[in-house]
Design a protein around this motif. Structure first.
Motif, mmCIF file in Angstrom:
data_model
loop_
_atom_site.group_PDB
_atom_site.id
_atom_site.type_symbol
_atom_site.label_atom_id
_atom_site.label_comp_id
_atom_site.label_asym_id
_atom_site.label_seq_id
_atom_site.Cartn_x
_atom_site.Cartn_y
_atom_site.Cartn_z
ATOM 1 N N GLY A 1 0.810 -1.215 0.000
ATOM 2 C CA GLY A 1 0.000 0.000 0.000
ATOM 3 C C GLY A 1 0.838 1.257 0.000
ATOM 4 N N ASP A 2 2.133 1.117 0.208
ATOM 5 C CA ASP A 2 3.021 2.274 0.241
ATOM 6 C C ASP A 2 3.369 2.652 -1.203
ATOM 7 O OD1 ASP A 2 4.920 4.127 0.574
ATOM 8 O OD2 ASP A 2 6.166 2.969 1.975
ATOM 9 N N LEU A 3 2.726 3.702 -1.709
ATOM 10 C CA LEU A 3 2.864 4.001 -3.134
ATOM 11 C C LEU A 3 4.242 4.541 -3.467
ATOM 12 C CD1 LEU A 3 -0.619 5.493 -3.962
ATOM 13 C CD2 LEU A 3 0.251 3.189 -4.306
ATOM 14 N N LEU B 1 6.941 3.062 -2.929
ATOM 15 C CA LEU B 1 7.812 1.944 -3.303
ATOM 16 C C LEU B 1 7.453 1.483 -4.716
ATOM 17 C CD1 LEU B 1 7.703 -0.184 -0.040
ATOM 18 C CD2 LEU B 1 9.449 1.418 -0.759
#
Lengths: 753, 750
Positions: free
Chosen positions: A266-268, A270
């Motif tokens: 969910g960490d955009l 990365l």
């Protein structure tokens, strides 16, 4: 939770407030709390210097470790006789030293380590480990016990470090360490030659390294990160390699990894490439590496155990050909089955055994009163059968007759060599599987009736072919009733010597139960061929040994009318296990959790569930908690949640298990439960202290926290002082007697010490 | 007050002709020729016997499920005026004229018929198109297995009906949540959800999983509600219900729909937790009211339970003195009752001096447990301090903790145990009736009485009600039924031992007094006569409903039927691919036959749809996590809800079977299948709406769907003879129907 907050409009004000008390603030608070705590801690000089603090931390850790080792190694040599399951695991250690093949329901790593420890400490493997209570005499057993105690001692520092990492709070960690050090149950379990200390060691190591690698999540792919990730994988392999209970900790790590990956996904910021790297790293370290190690332990197991031994019969014919000393090893037998051959017939279902008969009749009222036919796991003269033509009773071994091979579809008669009775079936119900027909031995000197005729068929073969020893899978179809000879796998009662039932099943479904192969084959008129072609590959034996273990585990069923331990007994410490001794003259050791510790754990779980649901509800309702409470709730929900998950995963699956259960199965859960207790009480006391600090003086608040933790520590230690004879052993009168050291301590009637 | 008179009374009716047509077709397909065959088909033989017992009001114990299902089937018999006189012993037996076959089969058939329009409604309430809804219903309509199963006296159709009803009611309820919470229809659907859930559980234990599914979806919705900050915590309580117009609540009055979170949660808790629990109890209440006569299954139940039934034990024990006193004559029954219920027994024979395996015994008189009533089951409770064996006047009752001796009535020997290994359980002590052989083996015949279910420590030992343990005073061994059958020398009776290593409580150590009278005869000869005479009779002792319920429920759950292998049993893996069938019935002369056999096209495509759903769902989920939203938020929520109910419904009704050890059949899969069938048009519509980009693709897709449906219809009509069993097919036609080698279609050999 004031009404004003609850009814407030969903406007910007609230959102702004929520933003302020977000995670960053919480993290800052936690750091703050830790710093304050460090300053406050009674065990350290109140100076802020970083180095000193680190040194202090190490000192506490060293102290905890030392105490743990001291308690575990104290009076380790007593009693000098076999206690409880030492009789199994010690024996299996000896098997490794003697390189004798055996069968056990657990994977081999734990026993291999025990064997190794024995070997290194000079034990020669000659002690028989026959039954609990046998004296060790001159045999060196301290190496094996010492090894187990060594691993068991590490549990405490591991739990200490895990809690320290989860809660960032020294008192919580100390409390956990104290609970485990002073738990008589963990202590007892660590002092003997058992698999449990090894299992617990690996479980705890896996949890510790998982927590550690989560803590370096901000620096992925650093050396530390890789190191902890790899260690997690290795510990997982170890846990699974000792007992299948290790699967639960694998599940826990798996769930954590999935949620971790989900967070990263969910960490955009990365890229997908980075994500792929993350995924690969976990697949390699947490799946591939443990699998490789686990397989390697089996490879070593098979390499070490090359001699034939008591476990042979559990395995297929091909498997046995590997073992030297087994009659199939380097054996040569006639290749094709002929009339007059003496054979043994083995059921293809794993761990089912050889077709067997003996001079005992089925008891009256159970089918016809004829000779029993069973399957038997061990090699025996009574497993031998002679293949005969159905219609003649002449001796086919008479040299004047030519050799005649048995072919697919032939009608044959199987005569039991020892008793000269024919394999027979008829329309009577089988003893246990009522819908099948009974199989008996019938006739005198080979003369019976038409119910003795069986059609022999090779599975997946057309008409007319010969039958190969070992390689042909055959079915025996009863000529009159049309049923198929099979083994139901059920254990007969005492009258059948607890061998397995053989039936004739009228349902023609093809299962392994009704498929057999010819294993031993003697026929003087035929030339022998070598059996080297049979040697199975490593994946095959790996698979087979797992199937056999699984079956063995399922076979451990409790009997009716027996006292058995139920999972709900465990957390309430309802009943212990007798390790050694019954009467007042014996040296008695009784595995029982320290009731103070266990009941505290039980209460803590309830309190935690209550507190946790209140907190979670408050968060969902959008109630803005004060910064301090916010920080504590983070610790409670995440750190405590981890411990609770571990406890639940190591406890609830037992409710679903059909196999027989013992009290010691609860101990992995105890570790997690104690960690939860440590985290919970520390947070609770901090919460109280915070509440007091806001209304009264802060010094009082501080003393509440310190005092609370100290009293818990001292209370645990005192209860250990009371109950230590359980673990270290007691001689003399039983607890009912007022002279006994345990007088007045039998708080539950069900404790029998 | 009379405001309603000011408006004219208007009735407006919207009739959805789709629903009417579907119901009609459903009824036609399920009810057509319902009385054919007029013979016992497959498991009718099993449920039929219980229907008969209901008709005769005779108590029975069946571990296969709670009583609602059986009761509904029996209702059919009641309405048809069935008198219960039919011997249900053989599949294929012709029904006699007193059996109302039509009304017995009616209820399951109606349930099956109404499942068709309900599938339509469910898809509609999931907010998919009418077209998709019609598709779901039409698929249900032509599913051969569902038709077969609902045309017979079986439970699956009822289970499926209530499964669908619970889901439908919940959907109706949650759709009303947006606009009109706490309206009358909102309450109606909410309560009906609870009722339907309790019915699913009441029919089969498997229903629990559907109930849990509905509960968890409700919990997820409620959780969102908790997070909804426009709702107040508690203060709006005044606006709803009590209407106290305080200053605070008036603020919220403007929006009546904004009831408090607590009200919402409370309403759900009552409707979805309390009501089902009460309903479940109600089923058992009716069950126990209906079955008041004692019958063949009594033996398994405790003495107290048996005494509460009319006839049987009650007739014997009525009028017994309640309190056991010194001098009482009693029979002692083992509470555990496994492997068979039995009474403590002794007889003249002694233990053999040497057992078969060479161990020795005390050679004293045998004590066993005997599963039949016998005069040798009588024991006299004696005060160790006195000699007399009669009850003094007034009787001296025995209390918890008292020490007693037990005298065997017929031989006048005392119950004894000593440090000699028991015949079959060598770790335990032998129990005997003491015979003095003059070999310096003293009598050890004192027993301490422990009442297990005591309220206080001074409780009196009561007949039937008290569960007691006998603890040996010298050795602390406990009198226990080991459950092993003694060999021939012990007449195959059950072994009784003194358990030394008593590891906690076990029911096999517990006994209760069943028959009881105060002894009057001091002389042995008279006493023997007294023991042989039947006991006198008068009062009936009643057991509370809760006690009876908990005992019955517990026995039902722990009743172990030996897992019988069945010719048509199958494993869960075979169900998905329809690798198995069940031959239900074969015409005695022709080759007309009924099979449980699914519509292959529907089974295959339903499984395919489930896989497609799971893959698409995963794909969307991952994409959303990376902030790529393929579906509008509304569509996504609809898609998730449809999946969690239908896919979830399939999973919870299917996966638990992998863990079960009982014998499994193809029909166990049908509830799961219905959920899959409902999912199928949902997936099809989704594919048509979202994955077909151009108009052309869409038209092609629709054409394919139509072609696929007509092939399903074709399969239905081909398999129809095996579903209804009304036409006799030739062997070659039957062989042609055997599409899979594993299908067992019966072909007569002429």
């Amino acid at each position: 939770m004031t009404p004003a907050v609850g009814r407030g409009p969903p406007g910007s004000e609230l959102r702004a407030r929520r933003g302020r008390c977000g995670t960053q603030a919480a993290r800052a608070v936690v750091a703050d709390v830790v710093a304050k705590d460090a300053a406050r801690s009674p065990k350290r000089p109140a100076q802020g210097s970083r180095r000193l603090e680190a040194a202090g931390g190490w000192a506490v850790l060293a102290l905890v470790t030392l105490l743990s080792f001291a308690t575990r190694f104290h009076r380790l040599d007593e009693p000098a006789h076999i206690c409880w399951d030492e009789t199994h695991f010690g024996k299996m250690g000896s098997y490794y030293i003697n390189r004798t093949f055996f069968f056990d329901v657990h994977p081999p790593l734990g026993k291999m380590l025990i064997g190794l420890a024995g070997y290194l400490s000079g034990y020669d493997g000659t002690f028989l480990f026959q039954k609990p209570g046998d004296k060790y005499e001159h045999h060196s057993y301290m190496g094996m016990r010492g090894f187990c105690a060594f691993l068991g001692s590490w549990l405490v520092p591991f739990a200490y470090l895990t809690v320290l990492e989860l809660s960032k709070s020294l008192p919580a960690a100390l409390l956990t360490a104290a609970l485990l050090t002073f738990d008589t149950g963990c202590l007892t379990l660590s002092q003997y030659i058992l698999l449990d200390p090894i299992l617990l060691f690996f479980i705890m190591a896996a949890v510790l390294s998982m927590v550690k690698y989560h803590s370096c999540a901000d620096r992925p792919f650093s050396a530390r990160w890789w190191c902890w990730l790899t260690l997690t994988g290795i510990s997982l392999a170890g846990a699974l390699g000792v007992k299948f209970v290790g699967l639960f900790v694998i599940l826990q790590v798996g769930l954590n990894t999935i949620s971790d990956l989900w967070r990263l996904f969910g960490d955009l910021s990365l890229s997908l490439v980075t994500l792929a790297k993350h995924l690969m790293a976990r697949i390699v370290c947490l799946i591939a590496l443990p699998l490789a190690l686990y397989t390697a332990t089996f490879a070593v197991h098979f390499m070490v155990l090359t001699q034939s031994g008591p476990g042979d019969g559990f395995f297929s014919s091909a498997f046995q050909a590997r073992l030297s000393g087994n009659n199939l090893h380097n054996a040569s037998v006639p290749e094709h089955l002929a009339y007059g051959s003496v054979i043994t017939v083995k059921n293809l279902r794993m761990a089912s055994g050889y077709l067997h008969s003996h001079r005992h009749l089925y008891p009256e009222g159970i089918g016809a009163h004829q000779q029993q036919v069973t399957t038997y796991l061990h090699k025996d003269y009574n497993n031998l059968w002679i293949v005969k033509k159905h219609n003649t009773n002449s001796d086919p071994l008479d040299p004047s007759f030519p050799v005649e091979f048995v072919r697919h579809g032939d009608i044959i008669r199987l005569e039991h060599k020892e008793t000269s009775r024919n394999l027979h079936s008829h329309y009577h119900e089988a003893p246990l599987t009522r819908k099948h027909y009974q199989v008996t031995g019938y006739g005198i000197n080979g003369t019976g009736d038409s119910n003795d005729f069986w059609r022999i068929e090779v599975v997946n073969r057309k008409f007319g072919n010969r039958i190969k020893v070992l390689r042909s899978q055959i079915r025996l179809i009863h000529q009159v009733t049309g049923c198929v000879l099979g083994s139901s796998g059920k254990v007969l009662p005492k009258w059948g010597w607890e061998q397995l039932e053989v039936t004739c099943t009228p349902y023609l479904k093809e299962t392994l139960n009704s498929v057999w192969n010819v294993e031993d084959h003697f026929n003087p008129k035929l030339p022998n061929i070598s059996l080297d072609v049979l040697k199975p590959s490593f994946p095959e034996i790996l698979l087979e040994s797992h199937m056999v273990m699984l079956r063995g585990n399922n076979g451990l069923k409790p009997k009716d009318n027996d006292f058995t331990s139920k999972p709900w007994h465990w957390p309430i410490n309802y009943q212990g296990l007798r390790f050694s001794g019954i009467n007042d003259t014996d040296f008695r050791v009784y595995l029982l959790g320290n009731p103070v510790v266990w009941w505290l754990n039980l209460v803590s779980i309830a309190v935690y569930l209550l507190l946790g649901s209140v907190l979670i509800l408050a968060v969902q309702r959008g109630v803005c908690l004060p910064a301090e409470v916010q920080g504590l709730s983070q610790v409670l929900l995440q750190g405590g949640g981890q411990a609770l998950l571990g406890w639940a995963l190591h406890y609830f699956p037992f409710f679903l298990m059909g196999r027989i259960l013992y009290f010691h199965h609860y101990f992995p859960a105890v570790l997690f439960s104690s960690m939860l207790t440590g985290i919970l009480w520390d947070s609770l006391l901090r919460l109280c202290a915070w509440r007091l600090a806001s209304c009264c003086s802060s010094s009082l608040a501080r003393s509440i926290h310190v005092g609370g933790i100290l009293s818990l520590l001292l209370g645990t230690a005192y209860s250990f002082y009371l109950f230590h004879p359980l673990a270290y052993g007691m001689v003399g009168p039983l607890a009912q007697n007022p002279l006994s050291p345990m007088a007045g301590l039998r708080w539950l009637e069900s404790w029998d010490f | 007050m009379l405001g309603f008179l000011k408006q004219p009374l208007v009735v407006r009716a919207d009739i959805n002709l789709n629903v009417v047509a579907l119901t009609g077709m459903g009824l036609l397909s399920r009810l057509w020729g319902l009385t054919y065959p007029r013979a016992v088909v497959f498991d009718e033989v099993y449920y039929g016997q219980y229907i008969s017992l209901y008709m005769k009001r005779v108590f029975f114990l069946d571990g296969s499920g709670p009583p609602l299902g059986h009761m509904l089937l029996a209702l059919g018999g009641y309405l048809g005026g069935f008198d219960g006189n039919f011997l249900w012993n053989r599949i294929g037996a012709e029904y006699s004229s007193n059996v109302p076959v039509w009304s017995l089969r009616l209820l399951p058939a109606l349930a099956g018929a109404f499942s068709v329009p309900m599938a339509y409604q469910i898809v509609l309430e999931l907010r998919f198109s009418h077209c998709a809804a019609m598709g779901a219903a039409l698929l249900m309509l032509i599913e051969n297995a569902l038709i077969t199963q609902s045309r017979l006296i079986l439970l699956e159709a009822l289970l499926i009906f209530f499964n669908l009803l619970s889901v439908l009611c919940y959907l109706k309820f949650s759709n009303l949540q947006q606009h009109s919470p706490f309206s009358l229809s909102w309450w109606f659907w909410l309560v009906l959800t609870g009722v339907a859930c309790s019915c699913t559980v009441g029919i089969k234990y498997m229903g629990v999983f559907t109930y849990l599914l509905v509960l968890s979806v409700a919990a997820a919705h409620a959780w969102h509600l908790v997070g909804d900050q426009t709702l107040s915590n508690v203060s709006a309580l005044g606006t709803w219900g009590w209407g106290a117009p305080t200053g605070r609540s008036r603020q919220c009055f403007s929006a009546l729909s904004q009831a408090c979170v607590c009200c919402h949660l409370l309403a759900r808790a009552v409707a979805l937790l309390v009501i089902p629990a009460l309903m479940y109890l109600l089923f058992f209440y009716i069950h126990l009211i209906l079955l008041f006569r004692s019958g063949p299954h009594d033996q398994v139940m405790s003495s107290a339970f048996q005494a509460s039934l009319e006839g049987g034990l009650a007739r014997i024990t009525r009028g017994q003195p309640l309190e056991v006193a010194y001098g009482s004559q009693v029979t002692l029954k083992s509470v555990f009752g496994k492997p068979v219920p039995c009474w403590l027994h002794s007889h003249q024979s002694t233990y053999p001096m040497i057992y078969e395996n060479g161990r020795g015994s005390s050679h004293q008189q045998q004590v066993t447990c005997y599963p039949f009533k016998d005069v040798n089951n009588w024991w006299i409770v004696k005060d160790p301090g006195r000699h007399q064996l009669v009850v003094s006047n007034p009787p001296r009752p025995i209390r918890h903790g008292d020490t007693v001796q037990l005298v065997h009535g017929m031989t006048a020997r005392l119950l004894n145990t000593h440090d000699v290994a028991a015949p079959l359980s060598p770790h335990a002590q032998e129990v005997s009736c003491y015979v003095d052989h003059n070999i310096s083996m003293p009598a050890q015949n004192l027993w301490r009485l422990e009442i297990v279910n005591r309220d206080t420590d001074r409780d009196v030992w009561k007949t039937i009600m008290s569960e007691v343990r006998f603890v040996h005073v010298n050795t602390s061994a406990i009198l226990k039924l080991s459950g092993a059958h003694l060999p021939d020398w012990g007449f195959r009776q059950l072994e009784v031992v003194g358990e030394k290593l008593s590891r906690g409580f076990h029911e096999s150590t517990v006994w209760n007094v069943e028959e009881h009278r105060y002894g009057k005869s001091q002389e042995q000869r008279e006493r023997e006569l007294e023991l042989h005479s039947p006991i006198q009779v008068d009062v009936n002792r009643n057991l509370s409903f809760m006690a009876r319920f908990s005992e019955l429920q517990w026995r039902m759950l722990t009743l172990r039927t030996d897992d019988s292998e069945h010719k048509y049993s199958s494993t869960p893996l075979e169900w998905v691919t329809l690798d198995t069938n069940i031959a239900y019935w074969l015409h005695p002369k022709s080759s007309a036959q009924i099979h449980l056999l699914g519509n292959v096209v529907i089974w295959a495509s339903a499984s395919l749809a489930t896989v497609t759903y799971a893959l698409l769902f995963l794909w969307y989920l991952l994409r959303r996590r990376r902030n790529a939203c393929d579906l509008p938020e509304d569509d996504w929520l609809r898609w998730v809800l449809a999946g969690s109910l239908c896919c979830g419904g399939w999973a919870v009704n299917y996966l638990p079977f992998f863990l079960m050890e009982k014998t499994l059949f193809l029909y166990h899969y049908l509830p799961a299948l219905t959920f899959q069938i409902i999912l199928l048009p949902v997936v099809l519509q989704h594919v048509g709406d979202h994955l077909c980009r151009s108009q052309l693709q869409r038209s092609v897709f629709s054409a394919l769907v139509v072609a696929w449906y007509s092939s399903a219809c074709h399969v239905f009509s081909t398999l129809r003879p095996l579903t209804y069993g009304d036409t006799s097919l030739s062997p070659s036609e039957l062989r042609a129907l055997r599409w899979k080698d594993s299908w067992d279609i019966l072909i007569r050999k002429y």
